[in-house]
Write a protein that holds these residues in place. Structure first.
Motif, PDB file in Angstrom:
ATOM      1  N   ALA A  29       0.841  -1.200   0.000  1.00 35.07           N
ATOM      2  CA  ALA A  29       0.000   0.000   0.000  1.00 35.07           C
ATOM      3  C   ALA A  29       0.876   1.249   0.000  1.00 35.07           C
ATOM      4  O   ALA A  29       1.902   1.309   0.684  1.00 35.07           O
ATOM      5  CB  ALA A  29      -0.915  -0.013   1.219  1.00 35.07           C
ATOM      6  N   SER A  30       0.476   2.237  -0.764  1.00 36.86           N
ATOM      7  CA  SER A  30       1.310   3.431  -0.933  1.00 36.86           C
ATOM      8  C   SER A  30       0.955   4.561   0.030  1.00 36.86           C
ATOM      9  O   SER A  30       1.513   5.659  -0.080  1.00 36.86           O
ATOM     10  CB  SER A  30       1.188   3.953  -2.372  1.00 36.86           C
ATOM     11  N   ASP A  31       0.064   4.322   0.980  1.00 33.99           N
ATOM     12  CA  ASP A  31      -0.377   5.420   1.841  1.00 33.99           C
ATOM     13  C   ASP A  31       0.441   5.557   3.116  1.00 33.99           C
ATOM     14  O   ASP A  31       0.228   6.497   3.886  1.00 33.99           O
ATOM     15  CB  ASP A  31      -1.856   5.278   2.186  1.00 33.99           C
ATOM     16  N   SER A  32       1.405   4.648   3.377  1.00 28.61           N
ATOM     17  CA  SER A  32       2.210   4.797   4.595  1.00 28.61           C
ATOM     18  C   SER A  32       3.421   3.881   4.560  1.00 28.61           C
ATOM     19  O   SER A  32       3.433   2.868   3.851  1.00 28.61           O
ATOM     20  CB  SER A  32       1.366   4.477   5.838  1.00 28.61           C
ATOM     21  N   ILE A  33       4.442   4.254   5.340  1.00 26.83           N
ATOM     22  CA  ILE A  33       5.579   3.399   5.612  1.00 26.83           C
ATOM     23  C   ILE A  33       5.851   3.468   7.112  1.00 26.83           C
ATOM     24  O   ILE A  33       5.455   4.433   7.781  1.00 26.83           O
ATOM     25  CB  ILE A  33       6.851   3.810   4.829  1.00 26.83           C
ATOM     26  N   SER A  34       6.537   2.476   7.655  1.00 24.78           N
ATOM     27  CA  SER A  34       6.855   2.448   9.084  1.00 24.78           C
ATOM     28  C   SER A  34       8.322   2.788   9.279  1.00 24.78           C
ATOM     29  O   SER A  34       9.197   2.166   8.682  1.00 24.78           O
ATOM     30  CB  SER A  34       6.556   1.055   9.651  1.00 24.78           C
ATOM     31  N   LEU A  35       8.590   3.817  10.103  1.00 26.87           N
ATOM     32  CA  LEU A  35       9.958   4.246  10.404  1.00 26.87           C
ATOM     33  C   LEU A  35      10.123   4.432  11.902  1.00 26.87           C
ATOM     34  O   LEU A  35       9.216   4.922  12.574  1.00 26.87           O
ATOM     35  CB  LEU A  35      10.272   5.592   9.728  1.00 26.87           C
ATOM     36  N   HIS A  36      11.294   4.075  12.407  1.00 22.78           N
ATOM     37  CA  HIS A  36      11.625   4.384  13.795  1.00 22.78           C
ATOM     38  C   HIS A  36      11.802   5.896  13.929  1.00 22.78           C
ATOM     39  O   HIS A  36      12.365   6.540  13.030  1.00 22.78           O
ATOM     40  CB  HIS A  36      12.912   3.663  14.194  1.00 22.78           C
ATOM     41  N   PRO A  37      11.352   6.509  15.023  1.00 26.61           N
ATOM     42  CA  PRO A  37      11.533   7.956  15.187  1.00 26.61           C
ATOM     43  C   PRO A  37      12.995   8.406  15.158  1.00 26.61           C
ATOM     44  O   PRO A  37      13.269   9.582  14.915  1.00 26.61           O
ATOM     45  CB  PRO A  37      10.903   8.233  16.558  1.00 26.61           C
ATOM     46  N   GLY A  38      13.913   7.476  15.414  1.00 30.38           N
ATOM     47  CA  GLY A  38      15.333   7.818  15.344  1.00 30.38           C
ATOM     48  C   GLY A  38      15.965   7.517  14.007  1.00 30.38           C
ATOM     49  O   GLY A  38      17.203   7.568  13.876  1.00 30.38           O
ATOM     50  N   ALA A  39      15.143   7.218  12.981  1.00 25.88           N
ATOM     51  CA  ALA A  39      15.675   6.871  11.665  1.00 25.88           C
ATOM     52  C   ALA A  39      16.600   7.965  11.140  1.00 25.88           C
ATOM     53  O   ALA A  39      16.317   9.163  11.268  1.00 25.88           O
ATOM     54  CB  ALA A  39      14.531   6.633  10.687  1.00 25.88           C
ATOM     55  N   HIS A  40      17.694   7.535  10.552  1.00 23.96           N
ATOM     56  CA  HIS A  40      18.742   8.444  10.071  1.00 23.96           C
ATOM     57  C   HIS A  40      18.181   9.547   9.177  1.00 23.96           C
ATOM     58  O   HIS A  40      18.561  10.719   9.281  1.00 23.96           O
ATOM     59  CB  HIS A  40      19.797   7.623   9.323  1.00 23.96           C
ATOM     60  N   VAL A  41      17.239   9.185   8.293  1.00 25.72           N
ATOM     61  CA  VAL A  41      16.691  10.153   7.355  1.00 25.72           C
ATOM     62  C   VAL A  41      15.990  11.300   8.064  1.00 25.72           C
ATOM     63  O   VAL A  41      16.024  12.448   7.603  1.00 25.72           O
ATOM     64  CB  VAL A  41      15.723   9.466   6.364  1.00 25.72           C
ATOM     65  N   LEU A  42      15.354  11.033   9.209  1.00 24.32           N
ATOM     66  CA  LEU A  42      14.581  12.054   9.907  1.00 24.32           C
ATOM     67  C   LEU A  42      15.460  13.070  10.621  1.00 24.32           C
ATOM     68  O   LEU A  42      15.022  14.181  10.915  1.00 24.32           O
ATOM     69  CB  LEU A  42      13.641  11.393  10.917  1.00 24.32           C
ATOM     70  N   HIS A  43      16.701  12.714  10.888  1.00 24.62           N
ATOM     71  CA  HIS A  43      17.602  13.592  11.631  1.00 24.62           C
ATOM     72  C   HIS A  43      18.737  14.146  10.766  1.00 24.62           C
ATOM     73  O   HIS A  43      19.163  15.292  10.974  1.00 24.62           O
ATOM     74  CB  HIS A  43      18.168  12.834  12.832  1.00 24.62           C
ATOM     75  N   TYR A  44      19.209  13.343   9.802  1.00 25.25           N
ATOM     76  CA  TYR A  44      20.405  13.737   9.056  1.00 25.25           C
ATOM     77  C   TYR A  44      20.187  13.743   7.544  1.00 25.25           C
ATOM     78  O   TYR A  44      21.148  13.759   6.782  1.00 25.25           O
ATOM     79  CB  TYR A  44      21.571  12.832   9.461  1.00 25.25           C
TER      80      TYR A  44
END
Length: 334
Positions: A29-44
């Motif tokens: 499904a293209s409406d969501s993905i699951s990421l940890h809140p500390g995922a590298h992409v979200l911070h760096y």
């Protein structure tokens, strides 16, 4: 009117890199993905993406435009951001499969199916500000679209020439990364609000480069001038296509430094034209330049004949109305 790129097909292709290998891709499904809140992409900001299109031809077939060039650039962006190396063949297959899945949803021309391969770092490690993500996620979204700029090919844009600011860090310019677009957003919004322009044309120290989302081309008679490739700006695939077609039409193409002074001087000539090129923008004419509080009309201020000819030449190949002499189209089997 639905905003460009805001409608998505219900599924996308997705694969994960676990630190050692890529998983087999799956349609999800293209409406969501699951990421940890500390995922590298979200911070760096370990993220890059691509933008390409699939077109429906009159015989009902669907063709993807210059896919291999987009995969080349996707691979380059991945490397320059120190993300895990992509599997180029799997990326190609993912693109083909998701377009095949939604081939019936590809709009009639001038519409198209916009394809957005994306790669993000997923390792949950906020201590890695100076180190890459060991894991990542790659997916391919598709979105049926029309024209990026309201008014289409007849629109003429107003550009602010910005000589002090940069679109992004010079060594990051050729990477198609979200951070580069984010860094141009605040000044662009301010210029739109305060000066009623459509885009900023970034010209650091008088060197004409690009806008926040498109390359810039100047057309003076039979000569097309644009900045030579370097690390400071995005190496557009539409740009490359337009330059190739200009040469096919017998035009002189000059890839070199273009100063603000030369741009303003040439823009006042009666036959001068300017345009922005990009996958979304295609080739959109520029009618007005704003510099240090003064407006400069480009040529007659309207969409020019050469810009129109080049856009038509590009569209005719994409739409199956002209021979694909450069092997730019990839067929999607049903």
């Amino acid at each position: 009117m639905t905003a460009f790129g805001s409608v998505f097909m219900p599924e996308m292709a997705l694969t994960r890199f676990d630190g050692e290998q890529w998983s087999n891709f799956e349609m999800v499904a293209s409406d969501s993905i699951s990421l940890h809140p500390g995922a590298h992409v979200l911070h760096y900001a370990s993220t890059c993406f691509e933008g390409l299109k699939a077109f429906r031809h009159s015989d009902g077939s669907v063709k993807i435009f210059r896919m291999d060039c987009n995969i080349d650039r996707f691979d380059q962006s991945t490397e320059l951001l120190a993300l895990p190396s992509i599997d180029r063949e799997q990326t190609r297959t993912m693109i083909m499969e998701v377009v095949k899945r939604f081939a019936s949803e590809v709009p009639e021309v001038p519409g198209s199916l916009y394809i957005r391969p994306t790669h993000i770092g997923t390792e949950p490690a906020i201590g890695k500000a100076a180190a890459p993500s060991s894991t990542s996620l790659q997916y391919v979204l598709v979105s049926p679209v029309g024209d990026y700029f309201a008014g289409g090919a007849d629109t003429t844009l107003r550009l602010l020439l910005e000589e002090d600011g940069l679109r992004c860090s010079p060594h990051m310019g050729r990477i198609k990364s979200g951070g580069n677009y984010a860094s141009a957003l605040f000044p662009t919004l301010a210029a739109k609000r305060d000066l009623q322009v459509d885009q900023i044309l970034f010209c650091p120290n008088g060197d004409v480069q690009e806008t926040g989302a498109a390359n810039f081309l100047l057309i003076d008679g039979d000569t097309l001038i644009t900045k030579a490739l370097d690390d400071s700006f995005l190496h557009g695939i539409t740009r490359n296509s337009i330059l190739t077609l200009a040469r096919d039409l017998g035009m002189t193409v000059e890839e070199r430094q273009l100063s603000v002074d030369e741009l303003l001087e040439r823009s006042q000539k009666p036959g001068c034209e300017a345009a922005l090129s990009g996958t979304a923008a295609v080739l959109t004419p520029v009618g007005t330049l704003l510099h240090q509080g003064r407006e400069y009309q480009v040529g007659n201020g309207k969409a020019g004949a050469t810009t129109s000819k080049l856009r038509t030449a590009l569209n005719d190949i994409q739409w199956g109305l002209a021979e694909d002499k450069h092997d730019w189209l990839t067929s999607v089997s049903s």
